[in-house]
Motif scaffolding. Structure first.
Motif, mmCIF file in Angstrom:
data_model
loop_
_atom_site.group_PDB
_atom_site.id
_atom_site.type_symbol
_atom_site.label_atom_id
_atom_site.label_comp_id
_atom_site.label_asym_id
_atom_site.label_seq_id
_atom_site.Cartn_x
_atom_site.Cartn_y
_atom_site.Cartn_z
ATOM 1 N N MET A 1 -2.526 -102.132 -55.242
ATOM 2 C CA MET A 1 -2.706 -103.479 -55.772
ATOM 3 C C MET A 1 -2.935 -104.434 -54.607
ATOM 4 S SD MET A 1 -2.626 -103.189 -59.080
ATOM 5 C CE MET A 1 -2.106 -104.697 -59.842
ATOM 6 N N ALA A 2 -1.937 -105.315 -54.331
ATOM 7 C CA ALA A 2 -2.152 -106.365 -53.331
ATOM 8 C C ALA A 2 -2.459 -105.814 -51.952
ATOM 9 C CB ALA A 2 -0.929 -107.286 -53.261
ATOM 10 N N GLN A 3 -1.940 -104.625 -51.645
ATOM 11 C CA GLN A 3 -2.165 -104.107 -50.302
ATOM 12 C C GLN A 3 -3.635 -103.782 -50.052
ATOM 13 O OE1 GLN A 3 -0.281 -102.644 -52.630
ATOM 14 N NE2 GLN A 3 -0.508 -100.430 -52.682
ATOM 15 N N HIS A 4 -4.420 -103.693 -51.134
ATOM 16 C CA HIS A 4 -5.845 -103.408 -50.977
ATOM 17 C C HIS A 4 -6.687 -104.691 -50.953
ATOM 18 C CE1 HIS A 4 -4.812 -99.259 -51.415
ATOM 19 N NE2 HIS A 4 -4.422 -99.390 -52.667
ATOM 20 N N ARG A 5 -6.046 -105.823 -51.100
ATOM 21 C CA ARG A 5 -6.776 -107.089 -51.125
ATOM 22 C C ARG A 5 -7.053 -107.578 -49.701
ATOM 23 N NH1 ARG A 5 -8.082 -106.574 -56.374
ATOM 24 N NH2 ARG A 5 -6.284 -106.748 -57.764
ATOM 25 N N THR A 6 -8.237 -108.150 -49.550
ATOM 26 C CA THR A 6 -8.579 -108.791 -48.282
ATOM 27 C C THR A 6 -8.654 -110.290 -48.500
ATOM 28 O OG1 THR A 6 -9.808 -106.884 -47.457
ATOM 29 C CG2 THR A 6 -10.327 -109.014 -46.485
ATOM 30 N N ARG A 22 0.063 -115.665 -42.282
ATOM 31 C CA ARG A 22 1.201 -114.780 -42.028
ATOM 32 C C ARG A 22 1.844 -114.316 -43.339
ATOM 33 N NH1 ARG A 22 2.422 -118.806 -38.086
ATOM 34 N NH2 ARG A 22 4.093 -119.593 -39.443
ATOM 35 N N ARG A 23 1.983 -115.241 -44.266
ATOM 36 C CA ARG A 23 2.621 -114.891 -45.535
ATOM 37 C C ARG A 23 1.774 -113.902 -46.327
ATOM 38 N NH1 ARG A 23 6.712 -116.569 -49.181
ATOM 39 N NH2 ARG A 23 6.582 -115.005 -50.834
ATOM 40 N N LEU A 24 0.478 -114.115 -46.391
ATOM 41 C CA LEU A 24 -0.385 -113.173 -47.121
ATOM 42 C C LEU A 24 -0.375 -111.807 -46.451
ATOM 43 C CD1 LEU A 24 -3.429 -115.406 -48.161
ATOM 44 C CD2 LEU A 24 -1.323 -114.901 -49.427
ATOM 45 N N GLY A 25 -0.263 -111.797 -45.117
ATOM 46 C CA GLY A 25 -0.126 -110.534 -44.407
ATOM 47 C C GLY A 25 1.142 -109.813 -44.802
ATOM 48 N N SER A 26 2.239 -110.563 -44.909
ATOM 49 C CA SER A 26 3.507 -109.943 -45.301
ATOM 50 C C SER A 26 3.489 -109.525 -46.765
ATOM 51 C CB SER A 26 4.682 -110.891 -45.038
ATOM 52 O OG SER A 26 4.676 -111.983 -45.935
ATOM 53 N N ASP A 27 2.605 -110.144 -47.555
ATOM 54 C CA ASP A 27 2.444 -109.750 -48.954
ATOM 55 C C ASP A 27 1.643 -108.458 -49.098
ATOM 56 O OD1 ASP A 27 3.842 -111.987 -49.801
ATOM 57 O OD2 ASP A 27 2.052 -113.151 -50.321
ATOM 58 N N GLY A 28 1.106 -107.965 -47.975
ATOM 59 C CA GLY A 28 0.381 -106.703 -48.005
ATOM 60 C C GLY A 28 -1.126 -106.822 -47.984
ATOM 61 N N MET A 29 -1.626 -108.016 -47.773
ATOM 62 C CA MET A 29 -3.073 -108.196 -47.712
ATOM 63 C C MET A 29 -3.585 -108.043 -46.284
ATOM 64 S SD MET A 29 -3.698 -111.454 -50.240
ATOM 65 C CE MET A 29 -2.888 -111.541 -51.841
ATOM 66 N N GLN A 30 -4.834 -107.571 -46.174
ATOM 67 C CA GLN A 30 -5.541 -107.641 -44.896
ATOM 68 C C GLN A 30 -6.051 -109.074 -44.772
ATOM 69 O OE1 GLN A 30 -5.612 -104.087 -46.865
ATOM 70 N NE2 GLN A 30 -7.783 -104.511 -46.678
ATOM 71 N N GLU A 46 -1.649 -111.755 -33.979
ATOM 72 C CA GLU A 46 -0.561 -110.968 -33.381
ATOM 73 C C GLU A 46 0.701 -111.023 -34.230
ATOM 74 O OE1 GLU A 46 -0.244 -112.550 -29.452
ATOM 75 O OE2 GLU A 46 -2.195 -111.750 -28.829
ATOM 76 N N ALA A 47 0.960 -112.174 -34.834
ATOM 77 C CA ALA A 47 2.138 -112.296 -35.698
ATOM 78 C C ALA A 47 2.018 -111.371 -36.906
ATOM 79 C CB ALA A 47 2.303 -113.738 -36.155
ATOM 80 N N ILE A 48 0.820 -111.259 -37.450
ATOM 81 C CA ILE A 48 0.600 -110.403 -38.623
ATOM 82 C C ILE A 48 0.648 -108.931 -38.239
ATOM 83 C CG2 ILE A 48 -1.077 -109.731 -40.401
ATOM 84 C CD1 ILE A 48 -2.067 -112.695 -40.288
ATOM 85 N N THR A 49 -0.071 -108.576 -37.182
ATOM 86 C CA THR A 49 -0.101 -107.163 -36.784
ATOM 87 C C THR A 49 1.245 -106.719 -36.228
ATOM 88 O OG1 THR A 49 -1.017 -107.777 -34.615
ATOM 89 C CG2 THR A 49 -2.588 -107.191 -36.346
ATOM 90 N N GLY A 50 1.941 -107.636 -35.563
ATOM 91 C CA GLY A 50 3.260 -107.310 -35.032
ATOM 92 C C GLY A 50 4.265 -107.007 -36.119
ATOM 93 N N GLY A 53 1.186 -105.653 -40.314
ATOM 94 C CA GLY A 53 0.041 -105.956 -41.157
ATOM 95 C C GLY A 53 -1.277 -105.730 -40.446
ATOM 96 N N GLU A 54 -2.352 -106.043 -41.145
ATOM 97 C CA GLU A 54 -3.694 -105.893 -40.591
ATOM 98 C C GLU A 54 -4.386 -107.240 -40.618
ATOM 99 O OE1 GLU A 54 -7.758 -103.175 -41.185
ATOM 100 O OE2 GLU A 54 -6.003 -102.836 -42.460
ATOM 101 N N ALA A 55 -4.962 -107.641 -39.491
ATOM 102 C CA ALA A 55 -5.601 -108.949 -39.407
ATOM 103 C C ALA A 55 -6.784 -108.906 -38.462
ATOM 104 C CB ALA A 55 -4.600 -110.007 -38.946
ATOM 105 N N LEU A 56 -7.683 -109.851 -38.653
ATOM 106 C CA LEU A 56 -8.899 -109.949 -37.854
ATOM 107 C C LEU A 56 -9.143 -111.408 -37.515
ATOM 108 C CD1 LEU A 56 -11.659 -108.641 -36.831
ATOM 109 C CD2 LEU A 56 -12.559 -109.259 -39.101
#
Length: 251
Positions: A1-6, A22-30, A46-50, A53-56
């Motif tokens: 579900m949410a973990q597949h959302r970008t 940061r919050r959306l990253g912790s919710d499981g979104m890229q 870095e806060a998200i990946t640390g 999570g996954e971020a760009l």
């Protein structure tokens, strides 16, 4: 579900945008962390990946059509098709009407209104194709009128009409659109407002808190919590709304 959302969050290098990213990253979104200066996005990424999570980081000028098109295509290629968009990028060019230049007016309209239009137009095709989407636009209590901000107030009020129309047009594709209208939030932008008024920021905070029923200024995370809900799976029947997150009632 949410973990597949970008998700794409604009103006996400600092302040409210960074907190939402940061919050959306912790919710499981890229999360695509988009800002004018790609290098400035590093801290948020870095806060998200640390946190696992996954971020760009994505550098783009939201007011430039070619830049927006390239940015959204890059996100789709490198992270996945974006089905969540938070239009947070904003600038202030405050002044009283008689002192305000055309450039000050155009710059604010360009980022807030043109930028939100261009980003949404580019991202919505991915949402429509997926049959699911969440759009959150950042308005402001200034939409109700604020001295020295005729440009910003007009732009933030415009975003409310933009949001309601998106909800009407995109609802059939299971895409919701809502707006968050923050009150006094402690950010670099509010610090700049205090400076414009010639008031020390600590005094400005105290003055603001006295006018707010909950007795404090807001924090970026207060807005991030609301954005998290509006971007969630469970918010699918909430659309076309303007939510004032201001520590008390607003008209």
């Amino acid at each position: 579900m949410a973990q597949h959302r970008t998700a794409i969050v604009t103006g996400a290098a600092r302040g409210i945008g960074a907190a939402i990213a940061r919050r959306l990253g912790s919710d499981g979104m890229q999360v695509a962390v988009l800002d004018l200066d790609e290098a400035a996005c590093a801290g948020t990424v870095e806060a998200i990946t640390g946190a696992g999570g996954e971020a760009l980081a994505v550098g783009a000028d939201v007011a430039d059509e070619a830049s927006v098109t390239a940015a959204v295509e890059r996100v789709a290629d490198e992270l996945g098709a974006p089905t969540v968009l938070v239009n947070n990028a904003g600038i202030i060019r405050d002044n009283l009407l008689f002192k305000m230049s055309v450039d000050d007016w155009d710059a604010v309209m360009g980022v807030h209104l043109r930028g939100s239009f261009l980003m949404t137009r580019a991202a919505q095709q991915h949402m429509v194709a997926a049959g699911w989407g969440r759009i959150v636009n950042l308005s402001s209590t200034s939409a109700l009128g604020n001295r020295g901000q005729v440009n910003y107030s007009a732009a933030k009020a415009g975003l409310q009409g933009f949001t309601k129309t998106l909800a009407i047009e995109l609802g059939r594709f299971n895409v919701t659109a809502n707006a968050i209208a923050p009150g006094f939030i402690e950010t670099e932008m509010t610090a700049a407002t205090a400076e414009r008024l010639g008031i020390p920021f600590e005094q400005f905070r105290e003055m603001a808190a006295q006018q707010i029923p909950v007795g404090r200024m807001g924090q970026p995370d207060d807005i991030a919590h609301t954005a998290s809900f509006l971007c969630s799976e469970g918010a699918g029947f909430v659309s076309g709304q303007v939510i004032y997150v201001a520590g008390g009632p607003k008209d």
